[in-house]
Design a protein around this motif. Sequence first.
Motif, PDB file in Angstrom:
ATOM      1  N   GLN A 249      14.866   9.372   4.517  1.00 24.30           N
ATOM      2  CA  GLN A 249      15.898   9.844   3.588  1.00 24.30           C
ATOM      3  C   GLN A 249      16.337  11.272   3.885  1.00 24.30           C
ATOM      4  OE1 GLN A 249      13.036   8.399   2.710  1.00 24.30           O
ATOM      5  NE2 GLN A 249      13.689   6.431   1.868  1.00 24.30           N
ATOM      6  N   GLN A 250      15.592  11.966   4.710  1.00 21.17           N
ATOM      7  CA  GLN A 250      15.942  13.330   5.079  1.00 21.17           C
ATOM      8  C   GLN A 250      16.971  13.317   6.212  1.00 21.17           C
ATOM      9  OE1 GLN A 250      14.790  15.910   3.455  1.00 21.17           O
ATOM     10  NE2 GLN A 250      12.569  15.956   3.278  1.00 21.17           N
ATOM     11  N   SER A 251      17.623  14.451   6.416  1.00 18.97           N
ATOM     12  CA  SER A 251      18.435  14.611   7.614  1.00 18.97           C
ATOM     13  C   SER A 251      17.516  14.645   8.829  1.00 18.97           C
ATOM     14  CB  SER A 251      19.238  15.912   7.553  1.00 18.97           C
ATOM     15  OG  SER A 251      18.379  17.040   7.620  1.00 18.97           O
ATOM     16  N   GLN A 252      18.081  14.407   9.997  1.00 16.76           N
ATOM     17  CA  GLN A 252      17.262  14.435  11.202  1.00 16.76           C
ATOM     18  C   GLN A 252      16.543  15.772  11.353  1.00 16.76           C
ATOM     19  OE1 GLN A 252      19.760  13.498  14.511  1.00 16.76           O
ATOM     20  NE2 GLN A 252      19.792  11.319  14.070  1.00 16.76           N
ATOM     21  N   HIS A 253      17.232  16.852  11.017  1.00 17.09           N
ATOM     22  CA  HIS A 253      16.636  18.172  11.201  1.00 17.09           C
ATOM     23  C   HIS A 253      15.488  18.397  10.224  1.00 17.09           C
ATOM     24  CE1 HIS A 253      20.011  18.553  13.741  1.00 17.09           C
ATOM     25  NE2 HIS A 253      20.883  18.764  12.793  1.00 17.09           N
ATOM     26  N   ALA A 254      15.693  18.056   8.961  1.00 21.18           N
ATOM     27  CA  ALA A 254      14.623  18.206   7.981  1.00 21.18           C
ATOM     28  C   ALA A 254      13.441  17.314   8.336  1.00 21.18           C
ATOM     29  CB  ALA A 254      15.151  17.878   6.583  1.00 21.18           C
ATOM     30  N   HIS A 255      13.731  16.119   8.804  1.00 23.70           N
ATOM     31  CA  HIS A 255      12.686  15.180   9.216  1.00 23.70           C
ATOM     32  C   HIS A 255      11.829  15.784  10.321  1.00 23.70           C
ATOM     33  CE1 HIS A 255      11.247  11.852  11.838  1.00 23.70           C
ATOM     34  NE2 HIS A 255      11.063  11.204  10.712  1.00 23.70           N
ATOM     35  N   ARG A 256      12.471  16.394  11.282  1.00 22.67           N
ATOM     36  CA  ARG A 256      11.731  16.993  12.397  1.00 22.67           C
ATOM     37  C   ARG A 256      10.802  18.102  11.916  1.00 22.67           C
ATOM     38  NH1 ARG A 256      14.203  19.885  17.831  1.00 22.67           N
ATOM     39  NH2 ARG A 256      12.321  21.030  18.373  1.00 22.67           N
ATOM     40  N   PHE A 257      11.301  18.986  11.059  1.00 24.24           N
ATOM     41  CA  PHE A 257      10.477  20.084  10.566  1.00 24.24           C
ATOM     42  C   PHE A 257       9.308  19.556   9.751  1.00 24.24           C
ATOM     43  CE2 PHE A 257      13.794  22.710  12.069  1.00 24.24           C
ATOM     44  CZ  PHE A 257      13.289  23.993  12.153  1.00 24.24           C
ATOM     45  N   MET A 258       9.584  18.583   8.899  1.00 22.80           N
ATOM     46  CA  MET A 258       8.531  18.052   8.043  1.00 22.80           C
ATOM     47  C   MET A 258       7.428  17.393   8.858  1.00 22.80           C
ATOM     48  SD  MET A 258       7.386  17.562   4.954  1.00 22.80           S
ATOM     49  CE  MET A 258       8.709  17.663   3.733  1.00 22.80           C
ATOM     50  N   THR A 259       7.796  16.512   9.764  1.00 20.01           N
ATOM     51  CA  THR A 259       6.766  15.757  10.481  1.00 20.01           C
ATOM     52  C   THR A 259       5.949  16.652  11.408  1.00 20.01           C
ATOM     53  OG1 THR A 259       8.420  15.123  12.148  1.00 20.01           O
ATOM     54  CG2 THR A 259       7.996  13.563  10.366  1.00 20.01           C
ATOM     55  N   THR A 260       6.595  17.527  12.153  1.00 19.03           N
ATOM     56  CA  THR A 260       5.832  18.372  13.074  1.00 19.03           C
ATOM     57  C   THR A 260       4.895  19.321  12.328  1.00 19.03           C
ATOM     58  OG1 THR A 260       7.681  19.945  13.201  1.00 19.03           O
ATOM     59  CG2 THR A 260       7.542  18.270  14.928  1.00 19.03           C
ATOM     60  N   ALA A 261       5.369  19.865  11.198  1.00 15.93           N
ATOM     61  CA  ALA A 261       4.513  20.778  10.434  1.00 15.93           C
ATOM     62  C   ALA A 261       3.331  20.037   9.814  1.00 15.93           C
ATOM     63  CB  ALA A 261       5.328  21.478   9.350  1.00 15.93           C
ATOM     64  N   LEU A 262       3.596  18.904   9.184  1.00 15.04           N
ATOM     65  CA  LEU A 262       2.510  18.165   8.542  1.00 15.04           C
ATOM     66  C   LEU A 262       1.467  17.716   9.545  1.00 15.04           C
ATOM     67  CD1 LEU A 262       4.049  15.876   5.760  1.00 15.04           C
ATOM     68  CD2 LEU A 262       2.619  17.894   5.498  1.00 15.04           C
TER      69      LEU A 262
END
Length: 741
Positions: A642-655
């Motif tokens: 549901q996130q934008s591609q950019h938000a998705h990238r930041f979320m997954t890599t950080a988590l």
Amino acid sequence: MGTWDVSRRGFLKGAMLGAVGAGVAGTGLVGCSSPKQGASTTNAATATSGAQGDVIAAAQLNPQDYDYRDNTTDFKTLFSSWNLGSVEIGNRMCKSAAGSATYLAGYTEELYQYYLNFAKGGVEMIWVEGEAITMPMDGSPLPSEVTDFFKKLSAECATYGAHLGFQWAPFGLDIADMPVETIKGIEAAGAALAVALKDMGFVAIEINTAGFNQGHRFLSRFYNTRTDEYGAGSIENRARFDAECIQAIHAAAGNDFAVQILMECVEENDNLTNDCTLMTLDNAVTEPHNSATTIQEGIALAKALEAAGADSFHLRLGPLGNHPCQFGSDLYFLLNGVEGATGYGTQWDFSKHWGGKLIGNHSGAGMLLDIAAMYKKELKVPVGCVTYMDPAHAPNFFEEALADGKVDFYMMNRPLTVDTEYVNKLREGRIDEIAPCTRCLHCHAGSNEMNAMMSYCRVNALTQRVMRANGPATYELPEAASKKKVMVVGAGPAGMEAARIAALRGHDVTLFEKKSSVGGSLQFAHNVKGEHENLEDLIAYLKRQCELAGVTVKTNTEVTADTIGQEAPDALVIATGGVRPELNVSGATVIDLEDFLSADMGENVVVYGSSAQAFDTALWLTVHKKKVNIVTPNGNDALDMQQSQHAHRFMTTALYSLGVKAWPESTIKSASDGKLVISSAVAGVDVELDCDAIVNVGDMQPNEDLSAGTGVSEVYTVGDAAAPFNIAKAIQAGNDAGRAI
């Protein structure tokens, strides 16, 4: 533009989708930094919510101060004039040439109206995206379809006092062995383009010498390995190509045709593999991290370009790997409690990185202003910068930066596309009527749905939807053919949008909400996500819009079939939100999503679900020192989609760098004694997880409680009540329903 005009959008698509995939698999990336003293002027007591309690080290690295949004200004400087070359501009807010994708269908009415709306809204300097015009490769004139379109557009914009500029962004091929005659050919193409632009009514050209564009290949020590007069041996040599472009353009189009330079004011190598594959086509660049351009080098390069005839400068950040952060650098603040996340599983220390000169404690707002001031001190021509320049968001902060001479103008995109009337509303003192940008980045290069290139705005349901399949037919609201009594049930984003649109069209609208306040789940989302996404501002905006439109709002009112019968509306909009199925796990403590912020739970927590809500929950718990696993029956392609591609990238890599593991295609088998056994189709075996509590963030289902048997002939079910997904889709559905009644 010849053989060097590689498709920017095609390259970006492949690069960013690759980055998302790499992020999901990137558990081996360097972890977040240990705590250090940040450069911020605030302290932990006034920092982000994640830094107020017992939190991980990452939450203490770049503490945030949100007390920068005072509004006591009259915007005297913001609404003063300045000169771009020989052209006088009446205010300091310029529309940047960020891609809109409205050009993809050709020279259509949608493209025409898209840009005209900025002029109508008060923007006086509008930069058009470079993808909208491509010079023929054989040097022949532009087709009449192109010239006629832009002559008409520039003339109509001029009636509103607006001027058009065009961003020339020749795509950056490897320059190592590029013949000098090819270099001269690119320069000649730019000059020819400038002449054509001037004939079409444009007043300026912006040379994009940043990112992966041709000019940047010469300016940057990271990419420039030449040893001739265009090599990296001196500032003069590095600037030579761009300087010659400026001179060729002025020679061909005249000194009254302005040339603006877009350049990176400071660089850092965020991709610590030293191979920035996102930024090169041949993947051959392996220069060390200390090849990044410093602020002092950037100023020297800018002075050389000013001497060549540059009329103004547009400054942005220069991460060598993560391209969206060059113009949307506030992505670094997207994660509540891990501010400074790079998108590679690492974390910036704003007291040290970027020369220690970024404004790193205001959630990305105006973060380049202090560096721009350093450039402006050394240059005689106007200087502007980008990255969430939003005077309505922080009036005093942005007005004072102009008044203090830190910068001459603001390059803006997202705030203006969210509300094309932004400038007029601000000038007229209607700041509370401006739709806020929630900084989700759905507007750039698409959302993450099925990895499709589907760009849209979370707040403005019209952006990149008008005149398209299943979208509104026009930007204008059609007046209702006949006034109807409209009942809207549910005051979340979908219901409030439907109510305001229907009322603006002339209907008699009453909005019902069972809670004591409007906003639906937006307030809870704000509590989890923090200040960055401006969700409380969105609630206030929708509430104010309903007031202005004349919507009657009834809170503390739960609607039943009997209520609908008593109201007897002509049209009914059901926006009651979705329903989350119960999760019954014998032997485990299960906590509903809405209760997890205050729930008593142990150290080991399983988040059940795969949505953006599940990932936001996992982040909040991780920041607060919980050990988190994500378990979902859905596949990898559904994670945080549901996130934008950019938000998705930041979320997954950080988590994942913080130790969170996602278990897709998994079902819960049993639980007891602080252990949870799951069956993982991916792993092919049963897996035992430490588990003191489970937070239920399972997939929402449509809410059909009121959809049948209402006795109302015209019924619309919208938002999560019909198809649970995200805020953007809810607002789109509400807008469509309000237009359809």
